[in-house]
Design a protein around this motif. Structure first.
Motif, PDB file in Angstrom:
ATOM      1  N   ASN A 149      39.451  44.716  31.944  1.00  0.00           N
ATOM      2  CA  ASN A 149      38.134  44.540  31.562  1.00  0.00           C
ATOM      3  C   ASN A 149      36.976  45.377  32.361  1.00  0.00           C
ATOM      4  N   LEU A 150      37.014  45.597  33.614  1.00  0.00           N
ATOM      5  CA  LEU A 150      36.340  46.403  34.426  1.00  0.00           C
ATOM      6  C   LEU A 150      36.493  47.790  34.092  1.00  0.00           C
ATOM      7  N   THR A 151      37.539  48.104  33.792  1.00  0.00           N
ATOM      8  CA  THR A 151      37.845  49.498  33.239  1.00  0.00           C
ATOM      9  C   THR A 151      36.930  49.724  32.179  1.00  0.00           C
ATOM     10  N   ALA A 152      36.929  48.848  31.183  1.00  0.00           N
ATOM     11  CA  ALA A 152      36.288  49.076  29.733  1.00  0.00           C
ATOM     12  C   ALA A 152      34.657  48.781  30.059  1.00  0.00           C
ATOM     13  N   CYS A 153      34.199  47.891  31.001  1.00  0.00           N
ATOM     14  CA  CYS A 153      33.021  47.824  30.959  1.00  0.00           C
ATOM     15  C   CYS A 153      32.757  47.359  32.460  1.00  0.00           C
ATOM     16  N   SER A 154      31.936  48.200  33.024  1.00  0.00           N
ATOM     17  CA  SER A 154      31.809  47.819  34.752  1.00  0.00           C
ATOM     18  C   SER A 154      30.760  46.594  34.919  1.00  0.00           C
ATOM     19  N   ARG A 155      29.787  46.375  33.806  1.00  0.00           N
ATOM     20  CA  ARG A 155      28.954  45.235  33.718  1.00  0.00           C
ATOM     21  C   ARG A 155      29.675  44.216  32.978  1.00  0.00           C
ATOM     22  N   SER A 156      30.444  43.487  33.646  1.00  0.00           N
ATOM     23  CA  SER A 156      31.310  42.311  33.212  1.00  0.00           C
ATOM     24  C   SER A 156      30.822  41.170  33.801  1.00  0.00           C
ATOM     25  N   LEU A 157      30.657  39.718  33.544  1.00  0.00           N
ATOM     26  CA  LEU A 157      30.727  38.626  33.955  1.00  0.00           C
ATOM     27  C   LEU A 157      31.994  37.749  34.038  1.00  0.00           C
ATOM     28  N   PHE A 158      32.395  37.218  35.039  1.00  0.00           N
ATOM     29  CA  PHE A 158      33.599  36.561  35.129  1.00  0.00           C
ATOM     30  C   PHE A 158      33.408  34.978  35.684  1.00  0.00           C
ATOM     31  N   LEU A 159      33.452  34.032  34.976  1.00  0.00           N
ATOM     32  CA  LEU A 159      33.022  32.532  35.321  1.00  0.00           C
ATOM     33  C   LEU A 159      34.555  31.783  35.517  1.00  0.00           C
ATOM     34  N   PHE A 160      34.634  31.157  36.687  1.00  0.00           N
ATOM     35  CA  PHE A 160      35.795  30.469  37.002  1.00  0.00           C
ATOM     36  C   PHE A 160      35.121  28.984  37.073  1.00  0.00           C
ATOM     37  N   GLY A 186      41.208  52.917  40.782  1.00  0.00           N
ATOM     38  CA  GLY A 186      40.860  53.757  39.867  1.00  0.00           C
ATOM     39  C   GLY A 186      39.502  53.337  39.362  1.00  0.00           C
ATOM     40  N   THR A 187      39.302  51.989  39.431  1.00  0.00           N
ATOM     41  CA  THR A 187      38.170  51.164  38.626  1.00  0.00           C
ATOM     42  C   THR A 187      36.953  50.979  39.484  1.00  0.00           C
ATOM     43  N   ASN A 188      35.758  51.417  39.070  1.00  0.00           N
ATOM     44  CA  ASN A 188      34.411  51.147  39.672  1.00  0.00           C
ATOM     45  C   ASN A 188      34.079  49.605  39.075  1.00  0.00           C
ATOM     46  N   TYR A 189      34.018  48.943  40.126  1.00  0.00           N
ATOM     47  CA  TYR A 189      34.015  47.242  39.789  1.00  0.00           C
ATOM     48  C   TYR A 189      32.875  46.846  40.577  1.00  0.00           C
ATOM     49  N   ARG A 190      31.849  47.657  41.104  1.00  0.00           N
ATOM     50  CA  ARG A 190      30.883  47.197  41.872  1.00  0.00           C
ATOM     51  C   ARG A 190      29.606  46.495  41.014  1.00  0.00           C
ATOM     52  N   LYS A 191      29.615  46.709  39.789  1.00  0.00           N
ATOM     53  CA  LYS A 191      28.604  46.106  38.990  1.00  0.00           C
ATOM     54  C   LYS A 191      28.960  44.812  38.383  1.00  0.00           C
ATOM     55  N   ALA A 192      30.105  44.302  38.798  1.00  0.00           N
ATOM     56  CA  ALA A 192      30.585  43.152  38.141  1.00  0.00           C
ATOM     57  C   ALA A 192      29.647  41.816  38.700  1.00  0.00           C
TER      58      ALA A 192
END
Length: 321
Positions: A149-160, A186-192
């Motif tokens: 999902n971070l590959t699809a959209c780096s601006r993602s929100l994960f709630l646990f 290979g995924t930019n995840y810094r905006k999650a």
């Protein structure tokens, strides 16, 4: 109001809003990744801080620390064009104090689709990770889900949710995604954004609030510096918490610990009045008083804090109408 702002509009009942959290969690299926490798999902990240601040000010009762910390952290993170790591928030406090409500507001005011956005992912231990014997499979699936999902959209929100009911060890698969590297797999995840919610630390927070009241300190004088160490220790001491002996804690990857204070009688009254307004009803003192009279308060001597915060306000109102 700024053009395009979603504003501080009525949401319907708080019960309905929190119901969306459960519905969103139940709809999540590890075996059907709708935003997976090779697919494309248009990001619907569209933050509305004006609306968020308005809603928090009007509807979040008694939480000066949580309101200030969440808004400050989010603004700084979103306005940074190149953050060095994801934003990681850990929400702590007694039941019914607003933790799930705040996470719902964040989804609503950060994404056009709110909790129904394909880029908002809500996890519940009871629904998604119910069997400790399946932990290795859960680890593999969770890692794939986050990465895909971070590959699809780096601006993602994960709630646990309910981290105090999550088996220790599972969250370790998130370690590579929470640090300050540039890319992972290979995924930019810094905006999650990652948000973890638990009741752990609630008793310790309550004790600080009680001591402040006994010494006639205003609760707004309670500061994060008083609460942060005791919350951290409560997590470290709880072998049932998902962060117990976790590298996430040891490597200081939690950006902000957000404490939620216990709610007093006037805060519960505020919740009742808000709920009546959201139902389109006039404030009726007999209904307000009936809800307050049916609410249990503690400690036994002072009868100061609501034992379940505002969690049952909506259902109690329905009973007394």
């Amino acid at each position: 109001m700024a053009a395009g702002s979603r504003g501080c509009r009525p949401w319907g009942s708080l019960l309905g809003l929190l119901g969306l959290v459960s519905a969103a969690a139940a709809a999540w299926d590890l075996t059907s990744l709708h935003c997976h490798f090779g697919s494309f999902c248009e990001c619907d990240f569209q933050p509305d801080f004006q609306g968020l601040e308005c809603d928090l000010a009007q509807h979040l009762a008694g939480q000066h620390l949580a309101r200030a910390l969440v808004v400050k952290a989010l603004k700084a993170f979103v306005q940074d064009p190149a953050p060095t790591k994801p934003l990681v928030l850990s929400l702590h406090g007694w039941t019914g104090t607003g933790k799930s409500y705040v996470s719902s507001l964040l989804a609503h005011y950060l994404f056009r689709g709110g909790l129904r956005s394909p880029h908002v992912h809500h996890f519940s231990p009871v629904i998604h990770f119910p069997h400790n014997s399946h932990m290795e499979r859960y680890k593999k699936d969770l890692k794939s889900w986050v990465q895909g999902n971070l590959t699809a959209c780096s601006r993602s929100l994960f709630l646990f949710d309910e981290m105090d009911k999550l088996a220790p060890g599972l969250m370790e698969v998130l370690l590579p995604f929470l640090g300050s590297s540039w890319v992972v797999f290979g995924t930019n995840y810094r905006k999650a954004i990652f948000i973890f919610i638990s009741n752990t630390g609630g008793e310790q927070i309550n004790q600080v609030a009680l001591e402040a009241w006994r010494s006639r300190r205003d609760r707004e004088e309670i500061r994060l510096q008083e609460l942060e160490p005791i919350i951290s220790q409560a997590v470290l001491d709880n072998p049932h918490h998902g962060f117990w002996r976790s590298g996430i804690v040891e490597e200081h990857l939690l950006d902000v610990l957000v404490p939620f204070l216990p709610l007093q009688r006037h805060h519960v009254r505020h919740c009742v009045l808000n709920e009546l307004a959201q139902l389109g009803l006039e404030p009726r003192e007999e209904v307000v008083q009936a809800v307050l009279d049916s609410t249990t308060f503690f400690p036994e001597e002072e009868q100061l804090f609501s034992s379940n915060g505002c969690k049952t306000v909506a259902s109690r109102i329905a009973f007394f109408l």
